[in-house]
Structures are given as structure tokens and as C-alpha cells.
Design a protein around this motif. Structure first.
Motif, PDB file in Angstrom:
ATOM      1  N   LEU A 211       0.828  -1.208   0.000  1.00  0.00           N
ATOM      2  CA  LEU A 211       0.000   0.000   0.000  1.00  0.00           C
ATOM      3  C   LEU A 211       0.862   1.257   0.000  1.00  0.00           C
ATOM      4  O   LEU A 211       0.532   2.251  -0.661  1.00  0.00           O
ATOM      5  CB  LEU A 211      -0.937  -0.003   1.207  1.00  0.00           C
ATOM      6  CG  LEU A 211      -2.130  -0.962   1.120  1.00  0.00           C
ATOM      7  CD1 LEU A 211      -2.859  -1.019   2.456  1.00  0.00           C
ATOM      8  CD2 LEU A 211      -3.091  -0.531   0.017  1.00  0.00           C
ATOM      9  N   GLN A 212       1.959   1.230   0.748  1.00  0.00           N
ATOM     10  CA  GLN A 212       2.870   2.379   0.758  1.00  0.00           C
ATOM     11  C   GLN A 212       3.391   2.686  -0.640  1.00  0.00           C
ATOM     12  O   GLN A 212       3.416   3.846  -1.070  1.00  0.00           O
ATOM     13  CB  GLN A 212       4.050   2.103   1.697  1.00  0.00           C
ATOM     14  CG  GLN A 212       3.835   2.549   3.127  1.00  0.00           C
ATOM     15  CD  GLN A 212       5.117   2.454   3.922  1.00  0.00           C
ATOM     16  OE1 GLN A 212       5.654   1.364   4.117  1.00  0.00           O
ATOM     17  NE2 GLN A 212       5.611   3.586   4.388  1.00  0.00           N
ATOM     18  N   GLU A 213       3.811   1.644  -1.352  1.00  0.00           N
ATOM     19  CA  GLU A 213       4.344   1.835  -2.705  1.00  0.00           C
ATOM     20  C   GLU A 213       3.262   2.363  -3.638  1.00  0.00           C
ATOM     21  O   GLU A 213       3.509   3.239  -4.473  1.00  0.00           O
ATOM     22  CB  GLU A 213       4.916   0.516  -3.236  1.00  0.00           C
ATOM     23  CG  GLU A 213       6.190   0.063  -2.537  1.00  0.00           C
ATOM     24  CD  GLU A 213       7.320   1.071  -2.698  1.00  0.00           C
ATOM     25  OE1 GLU A 213       7.435   1.667  -3.784  1.00  0.00           O
ATOM     26  OE2 GLU A 213       8.085   1.270  -1.734  1.00  0.00           O
ATOM     27  N   ALA A 214       2.048   1.809  -3.507  1.00  0.00           N
ATOM     28  CA  ALA A 214       0.948   2.267  -4.367  1.00  0.00           C
ATOM     29  C   ALA A 214       0.612   3.728  -4.100  1.00  0.00           C
ATOM     30  O   ALA A 214       0.456   4.535  -5.022  1.00  0.00           O
ATOM     31  CB  ALA A 214      -0.279   1.385  -4.136  1.00  0.00           C
ATOM     32  N   VAL A 215       0.529   4.079  -2.817  1.00  0.00           N
ATOM     33  CA  VAL A 215       0.190   5.459  -2.436  1.00  0.00           C
ATOM     34  C   VAL A 215       1.258   6.434  -2.929  1.00  0.00           C
ATOM     35  O   VAL A 215       0.949   7.530  -3.435  1.00  0.00           O
ATOM     36  CB  VAL A 215       0.027   5.536  -0.900  1.00  0.00           C
ATOM     37  CG1 VAL A 215       0.117   6.977  -0.419  1.00  0.00           C
ATOM     38  CG2 VAL A 215      -1.290   4.923  -0.479  1.00  0.00           C
TER      39      VAL A 215
ATOM     40  N   VAL B 156      -7.260  -5.297  -3.794  1.00  0.00           N
ATOM     41  CA  VAL B 156      -7.880  -4.211  -4.541  1.00  0.00           C
ATOM     42  C   VAL B 156      -6.979  -3.784  -5.689  1.00  0.00           C
ATOM     43  O   VAL B 156      -5.749  -3.694  -5.545  1.00  0.00           O
ATOM     44  CB  VAL B 156      -8.181  -3.017  -3.606  1.00  0.00           C
ATOM     45  CG1 VAL B 156      -6.907  -2.476  -2.978  1.00  0.00           C
ATOM     46  CG2 VAL B 156      -8.910  -1.912  -4.348  1.00  0.00           C
ATOM     47  N   ALA B 157      -7.556  -3.524  -6.854  1.00  0.00           N
ATOM     48  CA  ALA B 157      -6.789  -3.071  -8.014  1.00  0.00           C
ATOM     49  C   ALA B 157      -6.260  -1.661  -7.759  1.00  0.00           C
ATOM     50  O   ALA B 157      -6.979  -0.814  -7.214  1.00  0.00           O
ATOM     51  CB  ALA B 157      -7.667  -3.074  -9.256  1.00  0.00           C
ATOM     52  N   PRO B 158      -4.989  -1.380  -8.111  1.00  0.00           N
ATOM     53  CA  PRO B 158      -4.419  -0.040  -7.870  1.00  0.00           C
ATOM     54  C   PRO B 158      -5.254   1.079  -8.475  1.00  0.00           C
ATOM     55  O   PRO B 158      -5.419   2.137  -7.857  1.00  0.00           O
ATOM     56  CB  PRO B 158      -3.032  -0.135  -8.527  1.00  0.00           C
ATOM     57  CG  PRO B 158      -2.696  -1.590  -8.516  1.00  0.00           C
ATOM     58  CD  PRO B 158      -4.000  -2.309  -8.693  1.00  0.00           C
ATOM     59  N   GLU B 159      -5.786   0.861  -9.691  1.00  0.00           N
ATOM     60  CA  GLU B 159      -6.588   1.913 -10.342  1.00  0.00           C
ATOM     61  C   GLU B 159      -7.829   2.225  -9.519  1.00  0.00           C
ATOM     62  O   GLU B 159      -8.214   3.382  -9.353  1.00  0.00           O
ATOM     63  CB  GLU B 159      -6.991   1.481 -11.763  1.00  0.00           C
ATOM     64  CG  GLU B 159      -5.820   1.285 -12.713  1.00  0.00           C
ATOM     65  CD  GLU B 159      -5.116  -0.045 -12.510  1.00  0.00           C
ATOM     66  OE1 GLU B 159      -5.626  -0.903 -11.743  1.00  0.00           O
ATOM     67  OE2 GLU B 159      -4.031  -0.227 -13.102  1.00  0.00           O
ATOM     68  N   ARG B 160      -8.448   1.172  -9.011  1.00  0.00           N
ATOM     69  CA  ARG B 160      -9.655   1.352  -8.190  1.00  0.00           C
ATOM     70  C   ARG B 160      -9.322   2.126  -6.917  1.00  0.00           C
ATOM     71  O   ARG B 160     -10.054   3.032  -6.497  1.00  0.00           O
ATOM     72  CB  ARG B 160     -10.236  -0.030  -7.856  1.00  0.00           C
ATOM     73  CG  ARG B 160     -11.152  -0.096  -6.642  1.00  0.00           C
ATOM     74  CD  ARG B 160     -12.545   0.475  -6.939  1.00  0.00           C
ATOM     75  NE  ARG B 160     -13.485   0.181  -5.878  1.00  0.00           N
ATOM     76  CZ  ARG B 160     -13.566   0.840  -4.719  1.00  0.00           C
ATOM     77  NH1 ARG B 160     -12.746   1.854  -4.474  1.00  0.00           N
ATOM     78  NH2 ARG B 160     -14.476   0.524  -3.830  1.00  0.00           N
ATOM     79  N   LEU B 161      -8.206   1.794  -6.279  1.00  0.00           N
ATOM     80  CA  LEU B 161      -7.792   2.481  -5.054  1.00  0.00           C
ATOM     81  C   LEU B 161      -7.462   3.941  -5.327  1.00  0.00           C
ATOM     82  O   LEU B 161      -7.840   4.834  -4.560  1.00  0.00           O
ATOM     83  CB  LEU B 161      -6.580   1.773  -4.450  1.00  0.00           C
ATOM     84  CG  LEU B 161      -6.085   2.295  -3.095  1.00  0.00           C
ATOM     85  CD1 LEU B 161      -7.168   2.148  -2.032  1.00  0.00           C
ATOM     86  CD2 LEU B 161      -4.813   1.574  -2.672  1.00  0.00           C
ATOM     87  N   ASN B 162      -6.791   4.198  -6.427  1.00  0.00           N
ATOM     88  CA  ASN B 162      -6.416   5.571  -6.776  1.00  0.00           C
ATOM     89  C   ASN B 162      -7.650   6.444  -6.973  1.00  0.00           C
ATOM     90  O   ASN B 162      -7.722   7.573  -6.481  1.00  0.00           O
ATOM     91  CB  ASN B 162      -5.555   5.567  -8.038  1.00  0.00           C
ATOM     92  CG  ASN B 162      -4.936   6.926  -8.324  1.00  0.00           C
ATOM     93  OD1 ASN B 162      -4.890   7.794  -7.445  1.00  0.00           O
ATOM     94  ND2 ASN B 162      -4.487   7.130  -9.546  1.00  0.00           N
TER      95      ASN B 162
END
Length: 517
Positions: free
Chosen positions: A21-25, A111-117
Motif C-alpha cells: 500500500l505504501q508503494e501504491a500510495v 484491490v486493483a491499484p486503479e480502483r484504489l487511486n
């Protein structure tokens, strides 16, 4: 160094999930902080770090205190920070429980990164808009408090601390700071945090009142007191009775009015024009100025005795360039408001490189200038996020590359060039040319603007001199038309004799040539 927008608290007992999650954020352009369990999350959100957290990504299943427990604790403490709950089990009962507990969104792992973004971006925008609406309503009702002020700056925290102390008494306050730093908002917060918060806050811009009307507007007048006084007028001091009078730009008051103001402060009474006797008034006085009043005292334009009456409790608000850490949060709040006002809900964020540019700019107009810049950017924006291209003036002043979309111009070669645009980032020549920009020594900047663009602000953020801009434009025209002076004069819209005179003035006689017959 890249500036990141917003800070997200990641709460998960799984170290691998926290790292992912840190990397995605970070990839999305946000900063992050992590908590290993629910108890640590509650500690962070009820402590001094809470003001920095803009959103929480919360795991549902954790030992000791689970996601539901964290939500109940936060909402019980009136902490409204938006929350996205993540869980491996997405049953309808779970979703209902989480949403009823106060979560704003729900996602099933993985959760898909695009969805989270998308979820993060939309929630931050909604939160900013709700905060803006709350501030507007609070200001209108006189209940704005220091908690409504957006800041992550230590310098502004000191201002807020002083304001809270001042609000606890009736001491006269003098707020100093450059134009656009938020002096009126601090005055409103002092009023809304004091025991006078249910009473009126009356604001007077002393610099906007004609000298011959200042006395009447401030102190009032009786019917027939002077020609044109067909009715009795209650002045601003009486309007503020029981509440607070905010005199903005107090240094602009005429000296004869300064005398009456001094008496009003000393005696708590005023003399309306034409009145037979003084009128007692109960008011709290807050003054503000964008100029140093002590300098005006030394110049003899402001009374020294009045200065010391006003300057009992001074508060100085730092300019935006000295609290750049506030720029991301301010930008997001202005973005949310203007996107809603302009009917552009798709504009929901700011790219990290754009925020880096905004934080690098000098902001001579402070928060008011930032607000207007974001307004213009929202109007220009065609995508989901504000980019450098949506801030052409700021980009030009900070020497950021701006991509220019080609604009059809079928008759470029036949139409005389328009007068040069005086706004940075606006093309002054539309025909493409490979000619490189003039060297830094000619433009007066360490880095030149892209060819075809002209800068109107210097490196300190001040408007450049007309002579410097004219010289740069003539140089650019000579380069663009390969020294053909007849063509240069034609495109500049001046006669050849005028052009040669200006060449001589600027020392540009060398290098020009007549057009071939």
C-alpha cells in the motif's frame, strides 16, 4: 525533490500489505504513514499528528482493536477524516456494518491499484469540498474557529496559538502581513473563538472608503448633519456594539479620523456627526495592515499615540512563500470548490510535478494569488488532474516546460502579428521556427522561456519593466525574421524609423539588414 499531495494513514497488521500500500500510495503522488494495529491508529488520530492525515486506509480484521472498533472510536471523538476500509471478506453484512460505522468507501482485497487511486482521489476531493462549505457557513454565521484554518505549517501554528490567546480577552489586536495572507480569516477565527462569537463581526476596508465619507461610515451621522444627510445613519462602531470591529488596512485612515478613533478606543464612546452627545459603544477592536505601521509613524502619516493603542497584541502572519508546506492542502481545497462551482467534477487532483512547481513559486500575491491561479487552472483543465500546462503563468515564472497544443492558423503568413501578449506563457509569435531562444544574457534570466513565449515576471515574482520586455520582443523578432528589418517593423506594427530608433536605444544596430528587393 518531488512534492507529494496529501498524507494517508495506512493501518494494517500485515507488514507485506502495508509495504504494498505504501508503494501504491507513493506512486499515486501521496505521502504515507503506517500503523501496525488499530490501537496505534487511534493514538495517531487523537494526537498532534492527526492534523497532517488527510485519509485513512483501514484493514478490517486486526487483533485487539479491529477496523470497526477504530471507526467507532474515531467517529465517537468527532474525527471526520475519510476512511477506506479493506477486507478479504466482502459480504453484504460486512459492507453495511462498515458504512454504518462511518467509513466512506469499502474495498475487497486484493484491490486493483486503479480502483484504489480513484477512491482516494474522490474522497480527498469530497472531504476538501465539505471542509470548504463548512468554513463558508461558519464565516457567514460568525462561528469560524481556528480549527477551520487549513495549515500544516509550524509558523502558522504559532499564529493560531497567539490568536487563541488573544481571543480569550478583549485586548486590541493588530494583525500585520502582506496582502492576501489571510488576515481577515484570522480576525474571523478570533471572533468565532471568543465570548463574542454570537455577536456581529463588522468588517471595514479603510482603504476602500473615500476620505470625505470615512467619518460618517465609521461613526455615523444625524439627519441633516450635512448636505445630503437626509436620514440618520448608524456607523460601523454602533453596528459592532457587543461584537467585534475589524478595521482592515487601518493605516489608510486620514489623520483627522485617527483622532476620533483614538478617543473611541480610550473612552469606548463615539461622536456621530451632528449628534448632541457622545454614544457609548461596547466593541472588540481588531486592526490589520499590509504595511508596517511603525514606518508610517516615522513618516508622520500615522499618529504615534494611536499606533501604541492598536499595537497592544501584534500578530504577524508569514507570507505563503515562508510556509510552502501549506500549498498542497490549500490547492486541494480550492480545487474542490472551483471544480464544484464550474461544474467539472472530473477534475479531482493535482499531479505531483505540478505541486512541486507550485511549491517552488514565490507567490507575491500569497493565498489570494494561489486561489485565483487554481480557479484559472480548473477552467483550463480538460483532464482528471491539474497539470503544469494548466498553470502557464506560474510555469513561465518558474521556468517549467509547457507543452503547447498546435492551433490551426491558416493565414499566419498573411496576417500581421497581433500586439504582444503581456501575460507569461502566452505565445507572442505563432509561426513555428527552429530559431533558438536568446541567450540568458539577453533576457535577464538565468534560464530563458521557451521560444515563442514571453515572461512578464522577474525571478522575484515582480512585474518586469516595459523597456526590458520591449527589448526582448525586438530581439526575438529580429531572430525570428532573420534580421529582415522591414518584416520586423511590419510584424511589430511600427514604422521602420521607429524601429531603428529603438535599435539605437537598446544597442541593437548590429546584425540588421534590409530586405532583398
Amino acid at each position: 525533490m518531488q512534492a507529494l499531495s496529501g498524507k494517508i494513514l495506512i493501518v494494517d497488521d500485515d507488514p507485506i500489505q502495508r509495504r504494498l500500500l505504501q508503494e501504491a500510495v507513493k506512486k499515486f503522488g501521496y505521502r504515507s504513514k503506517t500503523a501496525e494495529n488499530g490501537a496505534e491508529a487511534v493514538r495517531i488520530m487523537t494526537g498532534p499528528e492527526a492534523s497532517e492525515i488527510d485519509l485513512i486506509i483501514l484493514d478490517m480484521v486486526m487483533p485487539e482493536l479491529d477496523g470497526l472498533g477504530v471507526l467507532e472510536r474515531l467517529r465517537g471523538d468527532k474525527i471526520a477524516t475519510p476512511v477506506i476500509v479493506q477486507t478479504a471478506h466482502g459480504g453484504i453484512d460486512t459492507v453495511v456494518s462498515v458504512m454504518n460505522a462511518g467509513a466512506q468507501d469499502f474495498a475487497v482485497k486484493p484491490v486493483a491499484p486503479e480502483r484504489l487511486n480513484v477512491s482516494i482521489r474522490n474522497l480527498l476531493k469530497t472531504s476538501a469540498l465539505e471542509g470548504e462549505i463548512t468554513r463558508i457557513r461558519s464565516k457567514a454565521s460568525g462561528t469560524l474557529t481556528f480549527s477551520d484554518i487549513i495549515t500544516h505549517s509550524a509558523a502558522m501554528e504559532r499564529v493560531i496559538d497567539l490568536g487563541k490567546r488573544a481571543a480569550a480577552s478583549n485586548i486590541p489586536i493588530l494583525i500585520e502581513g502582506e496582502s492576501g495572507v489571510g488576515k481577515e480569516m484570522i480576525a474571523s477565527a478570533i471572533q468565532g473563538s471568543s465570548d463574542r462569537k454570537s455577536k456581529p463581526l463588522v468588517t471595514v476596508n479603510c482603504g476602500a472608503i473615500p476620505d470625505n465619507l470615512v467619518e460618517s461610515i465609521l461613526f455615523g451621522h444625524e439627519k441633516g448633519a450635512f448636505t445630503g444627510a437626509v436620514d440618520k445613519h448608524v456607523g460601523k462602531f454602533q453596528e459592532a456594539h457587543g461584537g467585534t470591529l475589524f478595521l482592515d488596512e487601518v493605516g489608510e485612515l486620514p489623520q483627522e479620523v485617527q483622532v476620533k478613533l483614538l478617543r473611541a478606543i480610550q473612552e469606548n464612546e463615539i461622536d456621530p456627526i451632528g449628534a448632541r452627545r457622545p454614544v457609548k459603544v461596547d466593541f472588540r477592536l481588531i486592526s490589520a495592515t499590509n504595511r508596517r505601521l511603525i514606518d508610517q509613524v516615522k513618516e508622520g502619516v500615522f499618529r504615534e499615540d494611536l499606533y501604541y493603542r492598536l499595537n497592544v497584541f501584534p500578530i504577524w502572519i508569514p507570507p505563503l512563500r515562508d510556509r510552502r508546506e501549506d500549498i498542497p492542502a490549500l490547492t486541494r481545497h480550492f480545487l474542490a470548490r472551483f471544480a464544484a462551482e464550474e461544474g467539472k467534477p472530473q477534475v479531482a487532483g493535482v499531479t505531483p510535478d505540478t505541486l512541486a512547481m507550485l511549491q517552488a513559486y514565490h507567490w507575491p500575491g500569497n493565498i489570494r494569488q494561489l486561489e485565483n491561479a487554481v480557479f484559472r487552472a480548473v477552467v483550463l483543465c480538460d483532464g482528471a488532474q491539474l497539470t503544469i500546462n494548466d498553470f502557464p503563468q506560474i510555469a513561465a515564472a518558474t521556468e517549467q516546460p509547457v507543452s503547447v497544443s498546435p492551433i490551426p492558423a491558416p493565414a499566419i503568413s498573411e496576417t500581421p502579428a497581433a500586439a504582444p501578449a503581456m501575460s507569461p506563457g502566452v505565445p507572442v509569435a505563432t509561426a513555428p521556427a527552429p530559431t533558438p531562444p536568446p541567450p540568458p544574457s539577453q533576457t535577464g534570466f538565468e534560464g530563458a522561456a521557451p521560444f515563442g513565449f514571453m515572461r512578464n515576471l522577474d525571478q522575484e515574482g515582480h512585474v518586469r519593466k516595459l523597456t526590458d520586455i520591449e527589448e526582448e520582443l525586438i530581439r526575438a523578432a529580429i531572430n525570428h525574421y532573420s534580421g529582415r528589418m522591414t518584416e520586423v517593423a511590419k510584424r511589430l506594427g511600427i514604422g521602420r524609423s521607429t524601429l531603428y530608433r529603438k535599435l539605437k536605444e537598446y544597442g541593437l544596430e548590429e546584425g540588421g539588414k534590409e530586405d532583398a528587393a
